[in-house]
Design a protein around this motif. Sequence first.
Motif, PDB file in Angstrom:
ATOM      1  N   GLU A  54       0.825  -1.209   0.000  1.00  0.00           N
ATOM      2  CA  GLU A  54       0.000   0.000   0.000  1.00  0.00           C
ATOM      3  C   GLU A  54       0.859   1.258   0.000  1.00  0.00           C
ATOM      4  OE1 GLU A  54      -3.175  -0.121  -0.650  1.00  0.00           O
ATOM      5  OE2 GLU A  54      -2.852  -2.292  -0.747  1.00  0.00           O
ATOM      6  N   GLN A  55       2.023   1.196   0.633  1.00  0.00           N
ATOM      7  CA  GLN A  55       2.946   2.337   0.602  1.00  0.00           C
ATOM      8  C   GLN A  55       3.387   2.620  -0.832  1.00  0.00           C
ATOM      9  OE1 GLN A  55       6.696   1.586   2.517  1.00  0.00           O
ATOM     10  NE2 GLN A  55       7.206   3.740   2.689  1.00  0.00           N
ATOM     11  N   VAL A  56       3.725   1.561  -1.576  1.00  0.00           N
ATOM     12  CA  VAL A  56       4.138   1.722  -2.975  1.00  0.00           C
ATOM     13  C   VAL A  56       2.985   2.275  -3.811  1.00  0.00           C
ATOM     14  CG1 VAL A  56       4.863   0.494  -5.059  1.00  0.00           C
ATOM     15  CG2 VAL A  56       5.903  -0.065  -2.853  1.00  0.00           C
ATOM     16  N   ILE A  57       1.780   1.777  -3.582  1.00  0.00           N
ATOM     17  CA  ILE A  57       0.623   2.246  -4.351  1.00  0.00           C
ATOM     18  C   ILE A  57       0.387   3.735  -4.105  1.00  0.00           C
ATOM     19  CG2 ILE A  57      -1.885   2.059  -4.622  1.00  0.00           C
ATOM     20  CD1 ILE A  57      -0.253  -0.186  -5.949  1.00  0.00           C
ATOM     21  N   ARG A  58       0.481   4.164  -2.869  1.00  0.00           N
ATOM     22  CA  ARG A  58       0.308   5.598  -2.586  1.00  0.00           C
ATOM     23  C   ARG A  58       1.378   6.425  -3.293  1.00  0.00           C
ATOM     24  NH1 ARG A  58      -0.844   3.516   2.600  1.00  0.00           N
ATOM     25  NH2 ARG A  58       1.278   3.939   3.301  1.00  0.00           N
ATOM     26  N   LYS A  59       2.590   5.899  -3.287  1.00  0.00           N
ATOM     27  CA  LYS A  59       3.700   6.617  -3.923  1.00  0.00           C
ATOM     28  C   LYS A  59       3.469   6.765  -5.428  1.00  0.00           C
ATOM     29  CE  LYS A  59       7.281   4.381  -5.068  1.00  0.00           C
ATOM     30  NZ  LYS A  59       8.465   3.498  -5.054  1.00  0.00           N
ATOM     31  N   VAL A  60       3.106   5.668  -6.103  1.00  0.00           N
ATOM     32  CA  VAL A  60       2.971   5.740  -7.562  1.00  0.00           C
ATOM     33  C   VAL A  60       1.733   6.535  -7.973  1.00  0.00           C
ATOM     34  CG1 VAL A  60       4.296   3.629  -7.953  1.00  0.00           C
ATOM     35  CG2 VAL A  60       1.798   3.492  -7.749  1.00  0.00           C
ATOM     36  N   ARG A  61       0.713   6.542  -7.149  1.00  0.00           N
ATOM     37  CA  ARG A  61      -0.442   7.412  -7.455  1.00  0.00           C
ATOM     38  C   ARG A  61      -0.011   8.881  -7.426  1.00  0.00           C
ATOM     39  NH1 ARG A  61      -5.820   5.515  -7.482  1.00  0.00           N
ATOM     40  NH2 ARG A  61      -6.432   7.688  -7.049  1.00  0.00           N
ATOM     41  N   GLY A  62       0.821   9.217  -6.431  1.00  0.00           N
ATOM     42  CA  GLY A  62       1.339  10.579  -6.383  1.00  0.00           C
ATOM     43  C   GLY A  62       2.199  10.913  -7.582  1.00  0.00           C
TER      44      GLY A  62
END
Length: 244
Positions: A54-62
């Motif tokens: 989920e940390q990676v997903i938040r990062k790539v959405r940004g």
Amino acid sequence: MQTPQNATLAEVRDNIDALDREIVRLIAERQQWVVAAGKLKGDEQAVRAPDRVEQVIRKVRGLAEEQHASPEVVEAAYRALIGAFIDLELTVQRDAATPVLRRARGAEEYPALVEIWRSAVLATHDFLAASDFERIESNLAANYFPAVTLVVAEVDGQPVGFAGAVDGGLEMLFVHDSARGRGVGSALLAEAVARLGVTRVDVNEQNPAAHGFYLSRGFREVGRSELDGDGRPYPLLHLELAAA
């Protein structure tokens, strides 16, 4: 200047093909790091790491928003990519943890086996008094190892566990704490049963994990002793391999 807005369909396809080559190159580069990570992680839970996902997903959405890409498209693509890489990591981890079994090389290898014993006992035998720990450790190389047939488990060329048997009895089976949960103990036990004729084992009553391990692999409890083989107050459970 060619842009997506003024390109022909053929030119659009050519540009997409070029981008795909670059994307695949980057995925291949990412895969190298994923494989390295899979070898370093201790177990399946560490590989799946949902919080990290989920940390990676938040990062790539940004990052998608910064690059004027659709966050939803990027998230969907990354979830598929991460899922595939998790499967790859698990395969790498299983392959890396598959032990190679061999006979011990004699006294030259005893220090490494003592270190495995120390790591395993510190992690699992919290009931053992410090004086008894030291007494057993001092006797391993001098008395206990020479009295049994030893099988060693290696992972990536390094000893991570061993088993010792004599006359059908499993006298010792220890796995370094860093290799626990990777099938090393199961492999050693299977080898001891198949190659060394093991049908019996004694387990410390205060070590329920070991007791459950042997029960789950076909042994059954046939007796109990209040003292261990050295007359110390560590009750033993006597197990035998159930008939097939």
